[in-house]
Write a protein that holds these residues in place. Structure first.
Motif, mmCIF file in Angstrom:
data_model
loop_
_atom_site.group_PDB
_atom_site.id
_atom_site.type_symbol
_atom_site.label_atom_id
_atom_site.label_comp_id
_atom_site.label_asym_id
_atom_site.label_seq_id
_atom_site.Cartn_x
_atom_site.Cartn_y
_atom_site.Cartn_z
ATOM 1 N N LEU A 164 1.180 -0.892 -0.349
ATOM 2 C CA LEU A 164 0.361 -0.116 0.513
ATOM 3 C C LEU A 164 1.145 1.412 0.379
ATOM 4 C CD1 LEU A 164 -2.321 -1.153 2.369
ATOM 5 C CD2 LEU A 164 -3.669 -0.074 -0.211
ATOM 6 N N VAL A 165 1.907 0.728 0.606
ATOM 7 C CA VAL A 165 2.912 2.833 1.022
ATOM 8 C C VAL A 165 3.492 2.889 -0.341
ATOM 9 C CG1 VAL A 165 5.068 3.607 2.208
ATOM 10 C CG2 VAL A 165 2.865 2.415 3.105
ATOM 11 N N ALA A 166 4.036 1.467 -1.157
ATOM 12 C CA ALA A 166 4.674 1.201 -2.167
ATOM 13 C C ALA A 166 3.748 2.198 -3.439
ATOM 14 C CB ALA A 166 5.029 0.121 -2.077
ATOM 15 N N ALA A 167 2.252 1.526 -3.494
ATOM 16 C CA ALA A 167 1.655 2.307 -4.595
ATOM 17 C C ALA A 167 1.138 4.015 -3.967
ATOM 18 C CB ALA A 167 0.804 1.868 -4.434
ATOM 19 N N ALA A 168 0.964 4.369 -3.037
ATOM 20 C CA ALA A 168 1.110 5.532 -2.699
ATOM 21 C C ALA A 168 2.141 6.102 -2.733
ATOM 22 C CB ALA A 168 0.917 6.025 -0.916
ATOM 23 N N ARG A 169 3.696 6.319 -2.712
ATOM 24 C CA ARG A 169 4.704 6.514 -3.373
ATOM 25 C C ARG A 169 4.396 7.145 -4.765
ATOM 26 N NH1 ARG A 169 6.256 10.204 1.376
ATOM 27 N NH2 ARG A 169 7.551 9.458 2.870
ATOM 28 N N SER A 170 4.412 5.342 -4.897
ATOM 29 C CA SER A 170 5.185 5.626 -5.997
ATOM 30 C C SER A 170 4.196 6.211 -7.547
ATOM 31 C CB SER A 170 5.404 3.953 -6.916
ATOM 32 O OG SER A 170 6.225 3.468 -6.497
ATOM 33 N N ALA A 171 2.903 6.022 -6.825
ATOM 34 C CA ALA A 171 1.962 6.965 -7.726
ATOM 35 C C ALA A 171 1.535 8.325 -7.140
ATOM 36 C CB ALA A 171 0.106 6.223 -8.394
ATOM 37 N N GLU A 172 1.827 8.779 -6.259
ATOM 38 C CA GLU A 172 1.920 10.964 -6.184
ATOM 39 C C GLU A 172 0.907 10.830 -5.406
ATOM 40 O OE1 GLU A 172 3.695 12.746 -8.349
ATOM 41 O OE2 GLU A 172 5.562 12.625 -7.538
ATOM 42 N N LEU A 173 0.263 9.462 -4.309
ATOM 43 C CA LEU A 173 -1.839 8.940 -4.205
ATOM 44 C C LEU A 173 -1.891 9.882 -2.486
ATOM 45 C CD1 LEU A 173 -2.434 5.731 -5.449
ATOM 46 C CD2 LEU A 173 -2.856 8.065 -6.397
ATOM 47 N N ASP A 174 -3.024 10.248 -1.961
ATOM 48 C CA ASP A 174 -3.137 10.753 -0.734
ATOM 49 C C ASP A 174 -3.500 9.428 -0.160
ATOM 50 O OD1 ASP A 174 -2.302 13.487 -1.062
ATOM 51 O OD2 ASP A 174 -2.761 13.845 -2.759
#
Length: 395
Positions: A164-174
């Motif tokens: 989850l964290v990797a996805a949020a960081r990679s796609a710049e998601l809030d």
């Protein structure tokens, strides 16, 4: 002769209804964000150079039955950065808090804090009051960059938080939210649960949710990773303290605040809550169905008529056509029912259910129609949005 005229008029009206239903299904198939597809999964991701701190907030009210299957999965997260779990006991009477402490002592893993904030203040739902308390604890203990808001019945695979964290960081998601895979074991779970997710996706097409410029916003409350700065910018949770459908309201608040959100189906996040009897599933749906319609009678009427046209008219038209209404009526009804069933196949496959169950969707839709009406009836009787001993009025 007048009887023949009336019969001809009735058949003609049914043909128009059948044609309207078929056109509606062609639109849903092609124009509703391809809601029926089940390939919206976590976006491409890579490990960040530095793993941010995470506070995991678990609101729990009378969850002793499911905690042994869910809490150890959170404590056992293989996360490279700092993470702590905050379970907020929301007035449980079944020993939820004490059980959580015993599980942490026996299993180890991530640090666990169990706290009880007392009864919610006026204007707050119990869950969001607990979330508020959990976020405050996380800020004090961890100063987290991200908050994982997850329900007490949700079990996570060991790499869930990391992904989850990797996805949020990679796609710049809030906000990153996964629709947990619900349990499908009993007959009623198999009949109702896949349709629940199917209808949710139809109402909030994931592709539209994930499009930055689109107005559609939604999240699945069982698993929400939220950037703390985005939460503060949107005034979470104070701004949504009254919300019965808290996940969708949360996503809307974040998106209105300029945040980027993402919603999809989960591969490694599962709900362990059983629904062995139809009454439990009925209450799960009906407690919030009328709130979803903003407690407006006209929206309720439109929803009932829409469900009848889209889901109930096709099998009725097919049966009427075969019974003497004519081949045109039968063809319209059969075509609409075939398209409907085809759009349901991917969700049945996702849940590992037999594909021959797809034509049963009209029957399941009828159950949801009745649940929605019952939700309105309970609201006007003063028992709307009732859950675990609490009843919440319309805001």
């Amino acid at each position: 002769m007048p009887g023949a005229v009336r019969q001809t008029a009735a058949v003609g009206a049914m043909e128009w209804i059948g044609a309207g239903s078929l056109l509606a299904w062609v639109w849903l198939l092609l124009g509703q964000g391809f809601f029926w597809r089940t390939d919206v999964r976590l976006p491409d991701r890579r490990d960040p150079e530095r793993w941010p701190s995470v506070g995991v907030v678990v609101p729990a009210r009378d969850e002793a039955a499911v905690l042994p299957d869910s809490l150890p999965s959170l404590l056992g997260q293989k996360y490279p950065g700092r993470a702590e779990v905050f379970l907020v006991d929301d007035g449980s009477t079944d020993g939820t808090g004490a059980l959580a402490r015993r599980l942490a002592a026996a299993r180890g893993g991530l640090p666990l804090t169990v706290s009880a904030p007392g009864e919610p203040e006026p204007g707050w739902t119990g869950k969001l009051w607990a979330v508020r308390h959990g976020i405050a604890l996380a800020r004090e203990r961890v100063a987290p960059e991200y908050l994982l808001l997850t329900d007490a019945d949700i079990a996570h695979e060991p790499d869930s938080l990391r992904e989850l964290v990797a996805a949020a960081r990679s796609a710049e998601l809030d906000l990153v939210s996964q629709m947990a895979r619900l349990r499908v074991v009993t007959f009623w779970e198999r009949l109702i649960v896949p349709a629940f997710v199917y209808f949710f996706g139809q109402l909030y097409p994931f592709r539209w949710v994930n499009r930055p410029g689109a107005r559609t916003a939604a999240a699945a409350g069982g698993c929400v990773l939220l950037r703390r700065e985005a939460a503060e910018r949107a005034g979470i949770p104070e701004a949504i303290r009254h919300a019965v459908i808290d996940d969708v309201t949360l996503a809307r608040a974040v998106k209105r605040g300029g945040g980027r959100i993402w919603l999809g189906l989960a591969d490694r996040v599962d709900s362990v809550r059983p629904y062995p009897r139809p009454g439990a599933l009925w209450r799960m749906v009906s407690r919030s169905a009328y709130a979803q319609l903003r407690h407006r009678p006209l929206l309720l009427l439109g929803t009932v008529l829409g469900l009848a046209l889209v889901y109930l008219a096709p099998p009725v038209a097919l049966a009427a056509g075969l019974a003497g209404g004519g081949p045109v009526l039968a063809a319209l009804g059969g075509a609409a029912w075939a398209v409907m069933s085809g759009t349901y196949l991917p969700m049945l496959r996702y849940y590992g259910q037999p594909l021959w169950a797809a034509p049963l969707l009209p029957f399941t839709a009828l159950l949801y129609l009745l649940m929605t009406v019952d939700s309105a009836v309970q609201h006007y009787r003063g028992r709307g949005a009732a859950w675990k001993g609490r009843t919440y009025p319309a805001p």
